[in-house]
Scaffold this active site. Structure first.
Site, PDB file in Angstrom:
ATOM      1  CG  HIS A  42      -4.608  -4.056  -8.270  1.00 57.27           C
ATOM      2  ND1 HIS A  42      -4.524  -2.693  -8.356  1.00 57.27           N
ATOM      3  CD2 HIS A  42      -3.362  -4.495  -7.900  1.00 57.27           C
ATOM      4  CE1 HIS A  42      -3.294  -2.318  -8.038  1.00 57.27           C
ATOM      5  NE2 HIS A  42      -2.569  -3.391  -7.761  1.00 57.27           N
TER       6      HIS A  42
ATOM      7  CG  HIS B 215       4.047  -5.598 -11.251  1.00 63.67           C
ATOM      8  ND1 HIS B 215       3.025  -6.416 -10.814  1.00 63.67           N
ATOM      9  CD2 HIS B 215       3.704  -4.339 -10.861  1.00 63.67           C
ATOM     10  CE1 HIS B 215       2.114  -5.688 -10.197  1.00 63.67           C
ATOM     11  NE2 HIS B 215       2.498  -4.427 -10.209  1.00 63.67           N
TER      12      HIS B 215
HETATM   13 ZN    ZN Z   1      -0.582  -3.341  -7.172  1.00 64.00          ZN
END
Ligand code: ZN
Length: 271
Positions: free
Chosen positions: A73, A252
């Protein structure tokens, strides 16, 4: 586009969502061509693909046995602001603070402190289509001078199918929080993760609604958060990227597959 850094040190503290540890970090300005890197226990860890050590439920970097967890983030915020040179020093804990689960608090603190440097920034311009796949999930990227990301998810629970396209307006994604489904919590905890997770930093989705007071920040908040994650993971290329991305249920691990595929071709497509 010029390279950019921050004009002064910037401090953040909070909890690590997976470790549950208290975490304190400082962002330090750096000269041209330093790149984005992390610094912990005397070890510099460049934010580049060869330093990715885990992509299961977060993107973690490491070098010489020193790990910094959950960088995505903060990396997304740096990508969106075009910050090319910066050291993120981890003073306490081993994870980047999750704050409210989105990129908002990072963005709010950084946005007026970003300064242009003199040298041009490198930008990766996609020149031919690239696809990565894993089971029934895929990410496709097409040539475009734009930076556009479409994410399509199919969620169990009432959320069902969601599709969202980001076309460059930061406010459309920066508030979107980390989320998890109620039925996943036991699995996440069994894997030793999510120790710092709470309704303060995670959108918890049940069969018929969310547990967080105040509900959703965007009606399709989960897919917007997935876009934010991809923007963060793409910044592991070491430069901003231009292209049209379409992710079908990517996470991810698949994001990193794409980064590796693009990184491999970097020499031939660098502009
Ligand atoms: Zn995230």
């Amino acid at each position: 586009m010029k390279q950019r850094t921050v004009k002064e040190r910037i401090d953040f503290e909070g909890v690590g969502i997976h470790t549950g540890e208290r975490s304190r970090i400082v962002l330090h300005p750096e000269p041209e061509n330093t790149g984005v890197r992390f610094y912990r226990n005397g070890v510099y860890i460049p934010a580049l693909p060869e330093f990715v050590v885990n992509t299961f439920h977060s993107t973690d970097l490491g070098s010489e046995g020193v790990v910094v967890k959950t960088v995505e983030h903060l990396m997304a915020t740096l990508h969106l602001l075009g910050v090319s040179n910066l050291t993120v020093e981890v003073l306490e804990g081993s994870e980047i603070p999750i704050l409210d689960g989105s990129g908002y608090l990072y963005y709010r603190e950084l946005k007026d402190k970003v300064v242009k440097q003199t040298e041009d920034a490198q930008i990766l311009k996609i020149e031919e289509p690239v696809v990565v796949e894993r089971g029934d999930t895929y990410i496709k990227v097409l040539p475009c001078s734009c930076f556009e990301i479409t994410y399509e998810g199919e969620f169990e629970t009432y959320l069902g199918k969601q599709r969202y396209t980001f076309r460059g307006n930061v406010r459309d994604i920066i508030l979107a929080r980390t989320f998890c489904f109620e039925h996943e919590i036991e699995f996440i905890r069994k894997n030793g993760l999510g120790k710092g997770g709470s309704l303060e930093n995670t959108l918890v989705i049940g069969k018929e609604g969310v547990y967080n007071e105040g509900g959703l920040r965007y009606q399709d908040e989960p897919v917007r958060h997935k876009v934010l994650d991809l923007i963060g993971d793409l910044y592991l290329l070491g430069m901003s990227v231009r292209g049209k991305f379409i992710s079908y249920k990517g996470g991810h691990t698949l994001n990193f597959e794409l980064v590796k595929a693009l990184y491999k071709n970097l020499a031939s497509v660098r502009v």
